[in-house]
Design a protein around this motif. Structure first.
Motif, mmCIF file in Angstrom:
data_model
loop_
_atom_site.group_PDB
_atom_site.id
_atom_site.type_symbol
_atom_site.label_atom_id
_atom_site.label_comp_id
_atom_site.label_asym_id
_atom_site.label_seq_id
_atom_site.Cartn_x
_atom_site.Cartn_y
_atom_site.Cartn_z
ATOM 1 N N ALA A 180 -92.179 18.908 73.026
ATOM 2 C CA ALA A 180 -91.050 18.574 72.161
ATOM 3 C C ALA A 180 -89.762 19.055 72.803
ATOM 4 C CB ALA A 180 -91.209 19.216 70.777
ATOM 5 N N ASP A 181 -88.670 18.368 72.503
ATOM 6 C CA ASP A 181 -87.334 18.789 72.910
ATOM 7 C C ASP A 181 -86.622 19.349 71.687
ATOM 8 O OD1 ASP A 181 -87.363 18.083 75.665
ATOM 9 O OD2 ASP A 181 -87.202 15.981 75.085
ATOM 10 N N ILE A 182 -85.947 20.480 71.871
ATOM 11 C CA ILE A 182 -85.305 21.177 70.752
ATOM 12 C C ILE A 182 -83.806 21.288 71.015
ATOM 13 C CG2 ILE A 182 -85.205 23.350 69.461
ATOM 14 C CD1 ILE A 182 -88.158 23.737 70.152
ATOM 15 N N PHE A 183 -83.014 21.027 69.975
ATOM 16 C CA PHE A 183 -81.560 21.104 70.069
ATOM 17 C C PHE A 183 -81.031 21.943 68.908
ATOM 18 C CE2 PHE A 183 -83.095 17.095 71.697
ATOM 19 C CZ PHE A 183 -82.489 16.988 72.950
ATOM 20 N N VAL A 184 -80.179 22.921 69.218
ATOM 21 C CA VAL A 184 -79.523 23.731 68.196
ATOM 22 C C VAL A 184 -78.031 23.411 68.246
ATOM 23 C CG1 VAL A 184 -79.048 26.048 67.339
ATOM 24 C CG2 VAL A 184 -81.237 25.558 68.460
ATOM 25 N N THR A 185 -77.476 22.935 67.139
ATOM 26 C CA THR A 185 -76.076 22.519 67.105
ATOM 27 C C THR A 185 -75.340 23.214 65.965
ATOM 28 O OG1 THR A 185 -76.668 20.601 65.746
ATOM 29 C CG2 THR A 185 -76.544 20.257 68.126
ATOM 30 N N GLY A 186 -74.028 23.298 66.101
ATOM 31 C CA GLY A 186 -73.199 23.927 65.081
ATOM 32 C C GLY A 186 -71.876 24.369 65.683
ATOM 33 N N ASP A 187 -70.865 24.550 64.841
ATOM 34 C CA ASP A 187 -69.530 24.913 65.330
ATOM 35 C C ASP A 187 -69.526 26.250 66.059
ATOM 36 O OD1 ASP A 187 -68.502 22.599 64.308
ATOM 37 O OD2 ASP A 187 -67.824 23.502 62.419
ATOM 38 N N GLY A 188 -70.418 27.152 65.673
ATOM 39 C CA GLY A 188 -70.419 28.479 66.277
ATOM 40 C C GLY A 188 -71.334 28.634 67.467
ATOM 41 N N VAL A 189 -72.006 27.556 67.890
ATOM 42 C CA VAL A 189 -72.930 27.635 69.017
ATOM 43 C C VAL A 189 -72.145 27.835 70.314
ATOM 44 C CG1 VAL A 189 -74.614 26.363 70.393
ATOM 45 C CG2 VAL A 189 -74.716 26.268 67.895
ATOM 46 N N LYS A 208 -77.879 23.795 62.888
ATOM 47 C CA LYS A 208 -78.943 22.850 62.546
ATOM 48 C C LYS A 208 -79.884 22.767 63.735
ATOM 49 C CE LYS A 208 -78.337 19.147 60.221
ATOM 50 N NZ LYS A 208 -77.950 17.787 59.750
ATOM 51 N N ILE A 209 -81.166 22.680 63.448
ATOM 52 C CA ILE A 209 -82.179 22.612 64.501
ATOM 53 C C ILE A 209 -82.839 21.233 64.458
ATOM 54 C CG2 ILE A 209 -84.327 23.599 65.385
ATOM 55 C CD1 ILE A 209 -83.504 26.230 64.014
ATOM 56 N N THR A 210 -82.817 20.550 65.596
ATOM 57 C CA THR A 210 -83.455 19.238 65.710
ATOM 58 C C THR A 210 -84.617 19.339 66.690
ATOM 59 O OG1 THR A 210 -81.374 18.081 65.280
ATOM 60 C CG2 THR A 210 -83.124 16.822 66.331
ATOM 61 N N ILE A 211 -85.778 18.853 66.282
ATOM 62 C CA ILE A 211 -86.975 18.909 67.124
ATOM 63 C C ILE A 211 -87.529 17.492 67.269
ATOM 64 C CG2 ILE A 211 -89.269 19.906 67.421
ATOM 65 C CD1 ILE A 211 -88.320 22.139 65.456
ATOM 66 N N ASN A 212 -87.592 17.013 68.509
ATOM 67 C CA ASN A 212 -88.137 15.691 68.800
ATOM 68 C C ASN A 212 -89.474 15.844 69.512
ATOM 69 O OD1 ASN A 212 -86.124 13.887 67.810
ATOM 70 N ND2 ASN A 212 -84.811 14.452 69.520
ATOM 71 N N ALA A 213 -90.551 15.447 68.866
ATOM 72 C CA ALA A 213 -91.874 15.527 69.489
ATOM 73 C C ALA A 213 -92.080 14.345 70.432
ATOM 74 C CB ALA A 213 -92.963 15.538 68.418
ATOM 75 N N SER A 214 -92.791 14.575 71.533
ATOM 76 C CA SER A 214 -93.082 13.490 72.476
ATOM 77 C C SER A 214 -93.959 12.428 71.830
ATOM 78 C CB SER A 214 -93.773 14.050 73.725
ATOM 79 O OG SER A 214 -92.938 14.973 74.389
ATOM 80 N N TYR A 215 -94.872 12.851 70.967
ATOM 81 C CA TYR A 215 -95.748 11.923 70.262
ATOM 82 C C TYR A 215 -95.255 11.779 68.829
ATOM 83 C CZ TYR A 215 -99.885 10.035 67.975
ATOM 84 O OH TYR A 215 -100.742 9.272 67.240
ATOM 85 N N ASN A 216 -94.925 10.552 68.431
ATOM 86 C CA ASN A 216 -94.279 10.377 67.125
ATOM 87 C C ASN A 216 -95.215 10.557 65.935
ATOM 88 O OD1 ASN A 216 -95.764 8.019 67.140
ATOM 89 N ND2 ASN A 216 -94.021 6.638 67.354
#
Length: 211
Positions: free
Chosen positions: A88-97, A119-127
């Protein structure tokens, strides 16, 4: 009828269903395939004949595939596109990042300014993979959210150091991802930036004097 009358169990009550998207054009159509267990429910619902009814229960993974037919969909040929990866690919976003907090490694770290939200976004390789997100406090995980294929978390306030743990699972196989967020003081960051700008300014002045 055979499943009900013979009281089949296990794989004998399993049937495979392929759902084909015929709205697309071309000779090859996208499709989804999954095994289901046929669960007998009731019989004798009508007075004129003996009838059986039941339900489908998922018994396997949802598989991406393609389907073709040469006899107007009386029969089909299915080609599977299988990717059972737990990655999985993980992304952490926000004004304070501070900078970029993302990646596909098992341990992701980064700084976030205190008092801001992420906010944490997690994209799995297998849907079809199940994603579960936990917050870890004093070594104990507390479940926050669950989703399939992709998880978009709620906003979480960062007032102190936070640890989150994501689990990507396919049947019995699991992969864990630790997300370490260090809460930093905005004033400290500002002082650092000022110091860097000051050093840059002195270097420019020295270069100008030399010329």
């Amino acid at each position: 009828m055979k499943i009900t009358e013979n009281e089949y169990i296990g794989d004998l009550m399993k049937r495979t269903i392929v759902t084909v998207d015929l709205s697309r054009s071309g000779a090859v159509y996208p499709a989804k395939m999954r095994d289901y267990s046929v669960i007998p429910d009731t019989n004798g619902d009508t007075t004129d004949c003996l009838t059986y009814s039941g339900n489908f229960k998922a018994k396997g993974l949802l598989i991406d595939c393609t389907a073709t037919s040469t006899d107007d969909w009386q029969t089909i040929h299915v080609s599977q596109k299988i990717n059972y990866s737990n990655n999985a690919d993980i992304f952490v976003t926000g004004d304070g990042v501070q900078g970029e907090i993302s990646g596909g490694s098992s341990h992701i770290m980064g700084n976030v300014i205190k008092g801001t939200s992420v906010k944490i976004t997690i994209n799995a390789s297998y849907n079809g993979a199940v994603i579960t997100l936990y917050e870890v406090t004093n070594g104990y995980p507390t479940k926050l959210q669950s989703s399939i294929g992709r998880l978009d978390s709620a906003e979480y306030s960062i007032n102190s150091d936070k640890k989150y743990y994501a689990v990507v699972s396919i049947d019995e196989e699991e992969t864990g991802y630790m997300i370490d967020l260090k809460a930093v003081d905005n004033a400290v960051q500002t002082v650092s930036e000022v110091s860097a700008m000051s050093a840059k300014s002195k270097a420019t002045t020295k270069t100008t004097s030399k010329e």
